[in-house]
Design an enzyme around this catalytic site. Structure first.
Site, PDB file in Angstrom:
ATOM      1  N   HIS A 215      67.939  45.697  -1.766  1.00  0.00           N
ATOM      2  CA  HIS A 215      66.871  44.710  -1.588  1.00  0.00           C
ATOM      3  C   HIS A 215      66.074  44.586  -2.893  1.00  0.00           C
ATOM      4  O   HIS A 215      64.881  44.890  -2.952  1.00  0.00           O
ATOM      5  CB  HIS A 215      65.952  45.138  -0.434  1.00  0.00           C
ATOM      6  N   ASP A 219      61.273  38.912  -2.468  1.00  0.00           N
ATOM      7  CA  ASP A 219      61.565  37.924  -1.431  1.00  0.00           C
ATOM      8  C   ASP A 219      62.910  37.282  -1.741  1.00  0.00           C
ATOM      9  O   ASP A 219      63.375  37.299  -2.888  1.00  0.00           O
ATOM     10  CB  ASP A 219      60.454  36.859  -1.402  1.00  0.00           C
ATOM     11  N   GLY A 220      63.559  36.724  -0.724  1.00  0.00           N
ATOM     12  CA  GLY A 220      64.805  35.984  -0.940  1.00  0.00           C
ATOM     13  C   GLY A 220      66.057  36.843  -0.983  1.00  0.00           C
ATOM     14  O   GLY A 220      67.137  36.340  -1.308  1.00  0.00           O
ATOM     15  N   ASN A 221      65.959  38.126  -0.644  1.00  0.00           N
ATOM     16  CA  ASN A 221      67.116  39.018  -0.725  1.00  0.00           C
ATOM     17  C   ASN A 221      68.247  38.609   0.216  1.00  0.00           C
ATOM     18  O   ASN A 221      69.421  38.653  -0.156  1.00  0.00           O
ATOM     19  CB  ASN A 221      66.683  40.456  -0.404  1.00  0.00           C
ATOM     20  N   GLY A 222      67.895  38.215   1.446  1.00  0.00           N
ATOM     21  CA  GLY A 222      68.931  37.859   2.418  1.00  0.00           C
ATOM     22  C   GLY A 222      69.769  36.689   1.953  1.00  0.00           C
ATOM     23  O   GLY A 222      71.006  36.720   2.039  1.00  0.00           O
ATOM     24  N   ILE A 224      70.198  35.521  -1.172  1.00  0.00           N
ATOM     25  CA  ILE A 224      71.016  35.881  -2.340  1.00  0.00           C
ATOM     26  C   ILE A 224      72.190  36.761  -1.901  1.00  0.00           C
ATOM     27  O   ILE A 224      73.322  36.581  -2.361  1.00  0.00           O
ATOM     28  CB  ILE A 224      70.173  36.606  -3.411  1.00  0.00           C
ATOM     29  N   GLY A 225      71.930  37.691  -0.989  1.00  0.00           N
ATOM     30  CA  GLY A 225      72.999  38.558  -0.496  1.00  0.00           C
ATOM     31  C   GLY A 225      74.114  37.786   0.174  1.00  0.00           C
ATOM     32  O   GLY A 225      75.295  38.123   0.032  1.00  0.00           O
ATOM     33  N   ARG A 226      73.762  36.720   0.896  1.00  0.00           N
ATOM     34  CA  ARG A 226      74.792  35.901   1.543  1.00  0.00           C
ATOM     35  C   ARG A 226      75.517  35.012   0.535  1.00  0.00           C
ATOM     36  O   ARG A 226      76.712  34.758   0.676  1.00  0.00           O
ATOM     37  CB  ARG A 226      74.161  35.079   2.665  1.00  0.00           C
TER      38      ARG A 226
END
Length: 377
Positions: A215, A219-222, A224-226
């Site tokens: 992480h 903010d915005g990790n989800g 970028i991870g996808r």
């Protein structure tokens, strides 16, 4: 519930193993072996379809918009694909502009990465990417993602400098990697992108999981991870374009998604996560292939109409724009289609007459849309 109660039982920061992790136990699991084979077959069929299509990005463009909506929905936005397509066409929607801009930014970040990573086509550099999938590129994508939206004050393009947490207003459920370790772990993640793992889909699963454990941003990790999933499969040449998305699968049962990630952080259970991820790959590859084939059939039918029954030589050019943007106003395609305004409006009238397009009742600033594409989405 007050601040002290929420933070009283905060889990300690999770420090995962660095990649690559030991997979021997997982690879003795017969179910995983079968899933690896089935997932690779499903992806092979999808890859084969894309390779045999003249312009796969044209057919997948509407699905990219759908992915941007679903991925943002996982982060709390409420917009539908209908909202997004209307907003993209310049129409008013009930959802806030900030939410709509987040979705636009997601799509822009994907296109930016694609442009930076696109393969060089000259003979001396055949098959090489302009830029690798790297920490630098991930940071640049993150900067685009948070541009002029609710996360704009949360250090766009920079790794976290303070501890972040995952949870809700009542309970913190997970504490990611401490900020002082982030750079080291992201360097390890970048190295793993180029590692020769036992299977590329297993590697994609571990890459996404590790990014979520780290992480690295405020903010915005989800999101970028996808995004890393299709970009990794594209970078490692499993797909000719980065058009494979998992958000629909993750969004279908968000609790299951979080449960499988939690099994890794709590019990080091990579096998459960890999199984879950591969099942999603199989499901999404089959859905993507089906939708892309329908898009191709639709495009070919419309193209035949353009060739045989349309008066303008620019009809196919307009058709291509419709697939990129299935709802639009004339002014949005005016600079793209050659010829005069009159030529464009005559073409639009023909497209409506042949049933490819419909239009609203407004005399000025008319909205045109393709019902067949919208129905498929």
């Amino acid at each position: 519930m007050n601040f002290e109660e929420i933070y009283k039982n905060v889990p300690k920061p999770h420090i995962p193993e660095k990649l690559p992790v030991e997979l021997s136990a997982a690879l003795y699991d017969c179910e995983i072996i079968k899933l690896i084979s089935k997932a690779n077959n499903a992806m092979g069929a999808y890859r084969g379809f894309l390779l045999n299509t003249i312009n796969p990005m044209l057919l997948i463009a509407p699905l990219m918009s759908q992915e941007a909506v679903l991925s943002s929905k996982l982060e709390g936005t409420h917009a539908t694909i209908e909202d997004f397509i209307n907003y993209d066409a310049g129409n008013e929607v009930a959802v806030s502009k900030d939410e709509m801009q987040e979705i636009m930014n997601y799509r822009t970040a994907l296109f930016y990465a694609l442009d930076k990573m696109s393969t060089i086509s000259d003979e001396s550099e055949e098959g090489r990417h302009k830029l690798p999938l790297s920490v630098r590129l991930i940071k640049e994508m993150h900067k685009i993602l948070l541009d002029n939206v609710r996360g704009k004050t949360k250090s766009p393009g920079e790794f976290k400098s303070e501890q972040n947490y995952i949870g809700n207003s009542n309970k913190i459920t997970f504490t990611p990697l401490p900020p002082e370790l982030t750079l080291d772990y992201m360097a390890n993640l970048e190295k793993y992108i180029h590692h020769e793992e036992v299977d590329l889909l297993v590697q994609a699963a571990l890459l996404h999981c590790q990014f979520e454990m780290i992480h690295p941003f405020k903010d915005g990790n989800g999101r970028i991870g996808r995004l890393l999933i299709p970009l990794f499969l594209y970078y490692r040449d499993m797909l000719p374009v980065p058009t494979f998305y998992m958000s629909a699968y993750f969004e279908k049962d968000r609790n299951m998604y979080l449960e499988k990630l939690s099994a890794v952080s709590k019990d080091n259970d990579y096998a459960a996560w890999i199984k879950y991820f591969l099942e999603g790959v199989i499901e999404q590859a089959e859905i993507n292939t089906m939708k892309a084939k329908k898009m191709l059939g639709m495009y070919n039918d419309f193209k035949e109409l353009c060739i045989s029954e349309m008066s303008s030589k620019y009809a196919i050019m307009l058709l291509d724009e419709i697939f990129k943007k299935p709802m639009f106003k004339a002014k949005q395609v005016q600079d793209i289609i050659p010829g005069s305004k009159g030529t464009l409006y005559n073409m639009l009238d023909e497209f409506v007459e042949k049933g490819i397009l419909r239009k609203d009742e407004k005399v000025r600033n008319t909205t045109y849309y393709c019902p067949a594409i919208l129905t498929l989405l």
